[in-house]
Design a protein around this motif. Sequence first.
Motif, short mmCIF file in Angstrom:
data_model
loop_
_atom_site.label_atom_id
_atom_site.label_comp_id
_atom_site.label_asym_id
_atom_site.label_seq_id
_atom_site.Cartn_x
_atom_site.Cartn_y
_atom_site.Cartn_z
N PHE A 171 0.83 -1.20 0.00
CA PHE A 171 0.00 0.00 0.00
C PHE A 171 0.86 1.25 0.00
CE2 PHE A 171 -3.17 -2.82 1.97
CZ PHE A 171 -4.25 -2.50 1.17
N GLN A 172 0.38 2.31 -0.62
CA GLN A 172 1.01 3.60 -0.43
C GLN A 172 0.17 4.37 0.58
OE1 GLN A 172 1.18 3.17 -4.84
NE2 GLN A 172 2.00 5.22 -4.56
N GLU A 173 0.86 4.92 1.56
CA GLU A 173 0.16 5.51 2.69
C GLU A 173 -0.82 6.59 2.23
OE1 GLU A 173 2.94 6.18 5.79
OE2 GLU A 173 1.51 7.38 6.95
N ILE A 221 -4.44 5.62 1.27
CA ILE A 221 -5.37 5.03 2.23
C ILE A 221 -6.60 5.92 2.48
CG2 ILE A 221 -5.61 4.25 4.64
CD1 ILE A 221 -2.86 2.97 4.33
N PRO A 222 -6.42 7.27 2.67
CA PRO A 222 -7.63 8.09 2.84
C PRO A 222 -8.57 7.96 1.64
CG PRO A 222 -5.65 9.36 3.35
CD PRO A 222 -5.19 8.05 2.78
N GLU A 223 -8.03 7.94 0.43
CA GLU A 223 -8.84 7.76 -0.78
C GLU A 223 -9.62 6.46 -0.72
OE1 GLU A 223 -7.80 8.39 -5.18
OE2 GLU A 223 -5.91 8.72 -4.11
N LEU A 224 -8.90 5.41 -0.26
CA LEU A 224 -9.49 4.08 -0.18
C LEU A 224 -10.66 4.10 0.80
CD1 LEU A 224 -8.71 1.42 -1.52
CD2 LEU A 224 -7.33 0.87 0.47
N SER A 234 -5.95 -0.07 -7.35
CA SER A 234 -5.52 -1.48 -7.27
C SER A 234 -4.39 -1.77 -8.23
CB SER A 234 -6.67 -2.42 -7.62
OG SER A 234 -7.84 -2.04 -6.99
N GLU A 235 -3.58 -0.76 -8.49
CA GLU A 235 -2.50 -0.93 -9.44
C GLU A 235 -1.64 -2.14 -9.11
OE1 GLU A 235 -0.09 2.65 -10.05
OE2 GLU A 235 1.59 1.29 -9.70
N ILE A 236 -1.33 -2.95 -10.13
CA ILE A 236 -0.42 -4.08 -9.96
C ILE A 236 0.79 -3.84 -10.85
CG2 ILE A 236 -0.10 -6.56 -10.33
CD1 ILE A 236 -3.09 -6.91 -9.90
N SER A 269 7.20 3.76 -5.98
CA SER A 269 6.11 4.58 -5.45
C SER A 269 6.14 4.67 -3.93
CB SER A 269 4.76 4.00 -5.88
OG SER A 269 4.68 3.90 -7.26
N GLN A 270 6.73 3.70 -3.26
CA GLN A 270 6.82 3.74 -1.80
C GLN A 270 8.15 3.14 -1.39
OE1 GLN A 270 4.24 1.79 -3.33
NE2 GLN A 270 5.90 0.32 -3.53
N LEU A 271 8.60 3.52 -0.18
CA LEU A 271 9.93 3.10 0.26
C LEU A 271 9.92 1.73 0.94
CD1 LEU A 271 11.17 6.53 1.63
CD2 LEU A 271 11.68 5.48 -0.59
#
Lengths: 251, 251
Positions: free
Chosen positions: B3-5, B8-11, B39-41, B125-127
């Motif tokens: 997940f990208q943090e 999460i609010p969007e989700l 849901s990008e893969i 996209s995330q660390l």
Amino acid sequence: TPFQEEKIPELLRKHARLELQMRNDIYSTYHLYPPPELSEIKTTVVYPATEKHLRKYLRQEVHLVRETWEDYRNITLPFIQSQSFSLQWVYNILEKKAEADRIIHENPDPRDGFVLVPDFKWNQSQLDDLYLIALVHRRDVKSLRDLTGEHLPLLRNILREGQEAVAERFGVPGSRLRVYLHYQPSYYHLHVHFTALGYEAAGSAAERAHLLADVLDNLALDSRYYQRRALTCALRADEPLLAKFREAGRL
Amino acid sequence: TPFQEEKIPELLRKHARLELQMRNDIYSTYHLYPPPELSEIKTTVVYPATEKHLRKYLRQEVHLVRETWEDYRNITLPFIQSQSFSLQWVYNILEKKAEADRIIHENPDPRDGFVLVPDFKWNQSQLDDLYLIALVHRRDVKSLRDLTGEHLPLLRNILREGQEAVAERFGVPGSRLRVYLHYQPSYYHLHVHFTALGYEAAGSAAERAHLLADVLDNLALDSRYYQRRALTCALRADEPLLAKFREAGRL
């Protein structure tokens, strides 16, 4: 949530949006945007949640420290000695005051012997997460740092007899076992972990796990290897030992 | 893909379909069906793919083999030389014929230099699953087995400059990075993995990953360390190299 195998053909068949990212020779990467029914997420809600719940799900940052032999003598060893973390549960096992019925194998020699027991974390219901611990009988070896050529017979016994006992009792051959020591260990009485190779147990990564076979070879090449070499320690942000390294300006 | 943090609010805000599964006291679990854009893969395509590529991605039983230096010379090295697995994609990167815009850092020295690029597996996209690869410029070093004291300047450059570049570009300090080599590697052009410490990347376990800091210390203690010591290899059941060890009666 891992993929379910039976959903993959659907994922490939449906016209999901696909965006090219990078291409090099025969390799390319895409972003794939699958439809909602193929993107199920298992969601757990705790409401209302206490502070303790929050902490449980917060990630603890881990830091690597490179511990030289001098660091060990000046920082780690005094810290270990200042702690009085009880080893009574280990002694209970060695003296058959507890878990005697759980012992898988014992070599009773006081210098080169050990006891092999299932780890608390393993319920023994399946072999996928097989996890056993060898506890040495002698009580004067705290960790990898104390090992010298003198301990080769003990360590060879643990590797050979431990593998044989696991093969006999559980049918798992030595080539399917990860046999290793932790540094830092979570308690300072020498012990060796035996886990199923396919099981990525916490603490099996290279920054903490040292294969017993490697330890044997290092000691055979150089009896004082573990008193010469710097060793990496993975320490959680809230561990007191990390604070000691920070105080000493080693972080 | 983690997940990208910030998503999460969007989700939580979007009206994603939510199906209650279980409720017990303050705990409940749901199935959540997020919209495609959340849901990008990350998808990797290898085309055309060889048998070897297919095998790389199939799940397989893994066996440990203890490879002595003699085993390396008599079994592994002739096997590597008999294979012609293309390194063209590596040379494309080193020559800036591909992925030139992705280079994070370069030391151009032909002997002691290297190129640092994001690994295919990381979408940047995330660390959480940060993953980079350092590819050395020189083409005569196949793996850990070839390393001697001669390579210390190269390896020190990779560790120091690599950590600095990751800290500067991604804000992740050296103490939060696992920097290691694989043995056996999946391709025989010397490369070093940089992963986020919290990310249990496949191949970070002790039977395959060798911390670069340990490699540096071992070579400083003994220039021929990796030509003396037995090394563990984790080989999948269908790997031809395992068959070679079996034929030689080493399994």
